[in-house]
Design a protein around this motif. Structure first.
Motif, PDB file in Angstrom:
ATOM      1  N   ASP A 176       7.511 -14.081  -5.683  1.00 16.84           N
ATOM      2  CA  ASP A 176       6.352 -13.688  -6.242  1.00 16.84           C
ATOM      3  C   ASP A 176       5.653 -12.603  -5.247  1.00 16.84           C
ATOM      4  OD1 ASP A 176       7.128 -15.374  -8.377  1.00 16.84           O
ATOM      5  OD2 ASP A 176       5.362 -16.693  -7.856  1.00 16.84           O
ATOM      6  N   THR A 177       5.074 -11.633  -5.925  1.00 19.93           N
ATOM      7  CA  THR A 177       4.341 -10.620  -4.981  1.00 19.93           C
ATOM      8  C   THR A 177       2.854 -10.951  -5.433  1.00 19.93           C
ATOM      9  OG1 THR A 177       5.848  -8.917  -5.382  1.00 19.93           O
ATOM     10  CG2 THR A 177       3.719  -8.280  -4.681  1.00 19.93           C
ATOM     11  N   LEU A 178       2.328 -11.561  -4.374  1.00 19.75           N
ATOM     12  CA  LEU A 178       0.778 -11.878  -4.596  1.00 19.75           C
ATOM     13  C   LEU A 178      -0.257 -10.584  -3.858  1.00 19.75           C
ATOM     14  CD1 LEU A 178       1.197 -15.454  -3.244  1.00 19.75           C
ATOM     15  CD2 LEU A 178       1.120 -14.471  -5.867  1.00 19.75           C
ATOM     16  N   ARG A 179      -1.240 -10.497  -4.393  1.00 14.03           N
ATOM     17  CA  ARG A 179      -2.173  -9.408  -4.025  1.00 14.03           C
ATOM     18  C   ARG A 179      -3.185 -10.071  -3.274  1.00 14.03           C
ATOM     19  NH1 ARG A 179      -4.451  -4.049  -6.141  1.00 14.03           N
ATOM     20  NH2 ARG A 179      -2.145  -3.826  -5.934  1.00 14.03           N
ATOM     21  N   VAL A 180      -3.367  -9.614  -1.940  1.00 15.34           N
ATOM     22  CA  VAL A 180      -4.193 -10.352  -0.996  1.00 15.34           C
ATOM     23  C   VAL A 180      -5.381  -9.274  -0.795  1.00 15.34           C
ATOM     24  CG1 VAL A 180      -4.590 -10.984   1.514  1.00 15.34           C
ATOM     25  CG2 VAL A 180      -2.518 -11.730   0.214  1.00 15.34           C
ATOM     26  N   ASP A 181      -6.685  -9.659  -0.898  1.00 14.79           N
ATOM     27  CA  ASP A 181      -7.834  -8.894  -0.852  1.00 14.79           C
ATOM     28  C   ASP A 181      -8.735  -9.426   0.200  1.00 14.79           C
ATOM     29  OD1 ASP A 181      -9.887  -6.810  -0.773  1.00 14.79           O
ATOM     30  OD2 ASP A 181     -10.177  -7.155  -2.848  1.00 14.79           O
ATOM     31  N   THR A 182      -8.962  -8.883   1.488  1.00 16.62           N
ATOM     32  CA  THR A 182      -9.840  -9.590   2.481  1.00 16.62           C
ATOM     33  C   THR A 182     -11.182  -9.037   2.526  1.00 16.62           C
ATOM     34  OG1 THR A 182      -9.239  -8.050   4.082  1.00 16.62           O
ATOM     35  CG2 THR A 182      -7.707  -9.881   3.945  1.00 16.62           C
ATOM     36  N   GLY A 183     -11.330  -7.985   1.791  1.00 18.06           N
ATOM     37  CA  GLY A 183     -12.762  -6.994   1.543  1.00 18.06           C
ATOM     38  C   GLY A 183     -12.594  -5.981   2.328  1.00 18.06           C
ATOM     39  N   LYS A 184     -11.720  -5.884   3.383  1.00 21.09           N
ATOM     40  CA  LYS A 184     -11.683  -4.643   4.239  1.00 21.09           C
ATOM     41  C   LYS A 184     -10.079  -4.239   3.913  1.00 21.09           C
ATOM     42  CE  LYS A 184     -10.893  -6.884   8.550  1.00 21.09           C
ATOM     43  NZ  LYS A 184     -11.412  -6.946   9.873  1.00 21.09           N
ATOM     44  N   MET A 185      -9.218  -4.892   3.720  1.00 28.34           N
ATOM     45  CA  MET A 185      -7.474  -4.699   3.255  1.00 28.34           C
ATOM     46  C   MET A 185      -7.466  -5.112   1.886  1.00 28.34           C
ATOM     47  SD  MET A 185      -5.761  -5.557   6.830  1.00 28.34           S
ATOM     48  CE  MET A 185      -6.482  -6.934   6.786  1.00 28.34           C
ATOM     49  N   ILE A 186      -6.423  -4.462   1.375  1.00 28.81           N
ATOM     50  CA  ILE A 186      -6.004  -4.942   0.101  1.00 28.81           C
ATOM     51  C   ILE A 186      -4.193  -4.768   0.437  1.00 28.81           C
ATOM     52  CG2 ILE A 186      -5.267  -4.519  -2.186  1.00 28.81           C
ATOM     53  CD1 ILE A 186      -8.132  -3.779  -2.392  1.00 28.81           C
ATOM     54  N   ALA A 187      -3.515  -5.744   0.170  1.00 29.74           N
ATOM     55  CA  ALA A 187      -1.993  -5.667   0.379  1.00 29.74           C
ATOM     56  C   ALA A 187      -1.502  -6.609  -0.640  1.00 29.74           C
ATOM     57  CB  ALA A 187      -1.431  -6.179   1.861  1.00 29.74           C
ATOM     58  N   ASP A 188      -0.303  -5.955  -1.191  1.00 26.16           N
ATOM     59  CA  ASP A 188       0.640  -6.846  -1.859  1.00 26.16           C
ATOM     60  C   ASP A 188       1.865  -7.324  -1.128  1.00 26.16           C
ATOM     61  OD1 ASP A 188      -0.642  -5.911  -4.260  1.00 26.16           O
ATOM     62  OD2 ASP A 188       0.597  -4.477  -4.512  1.00 26.16           O
TER      63      ASP A 188
END
Length: 168
Positions: free
Chosen positions: A34-46
């Motif tokens: 599964d590809t999960l979207r990670v959003d830390t506030g300053k970074m976004i990565a799949d």
């Protein structure tokens, strides 16, 4: 005396309210592949974790218990997770290597920290230059010395926040 206790109670309450709490409530959870979207506030990565399997120790892995006939570590193995990361938004090309870490967690709650290696396909080496829009692939290595890895968890290195999780 009473005023002193009131002041101490107020300071204590303010300290508790101001402390950020680690929570996995908003962290995406999926399965291998599964590809999960990670959003830390300053970074976004799949981020995608595609497989977790035992491998031979990579170069530069250092000391491990594999092959040592010790009763307390009969099933020791070096485990590798294949990870792909698409950097959607990053402030600079090396930000993910300084902020992301992957832990391997067993069914009984033991967590193995990822270990550095000199493997040419190590994820940390690929993340040192990952500008926005790039896709990097690599391996994350753990020494699983008690039980096998059943969950891969992406954590923020600096805060310890749970960013994403893949169940095997």
């Amino acid at each position: 005396m009473r005023r002193c206790l009131v002041v101490l109670a107020t300071v204590f309450a303010a300290a508790l309210i101001g402390v950020p709490r680690a929570t996995a409530g908003d962290a995406p959870i999926g399965h291998l592949g599964d590809t999960l979207r990670v959003d830390t506030g300053k970074m976004i990565a799949d981020v995608t974790v595609s497989s977790v399997q035992p491998v031979d120790p990579p170069p530069g892995f250092g000391y491990n218990r594999v092959g040592i006939p010790v009763k307390s570590f009969p099933n020791s193995a070096v485990v590798r997770a294949d990870v792909a990361i698409h950097a959607v938004r990053v402030p600079n090309p090396y930000q993910m290597v300084t902020d992301f870490t992957f832990d391997g967690v067993t069914p009984f709650g033991d967590a193995y920290k990822s270990r550095a290696s000199d493997a040419p396909d190590a994820l940390d080496a690929a993340l040192t230059n990952a500008p926005a829009g790039s896709i990097v692939r690599g391996g994350v290595y753990w020494e699983a010395y008690r039980d096998p890895v059943s969950t891969v968890v992406l954590l923020d290195k600096k805060t310890g926040y749970h960013l994403a999780q893949w169940n095997l």
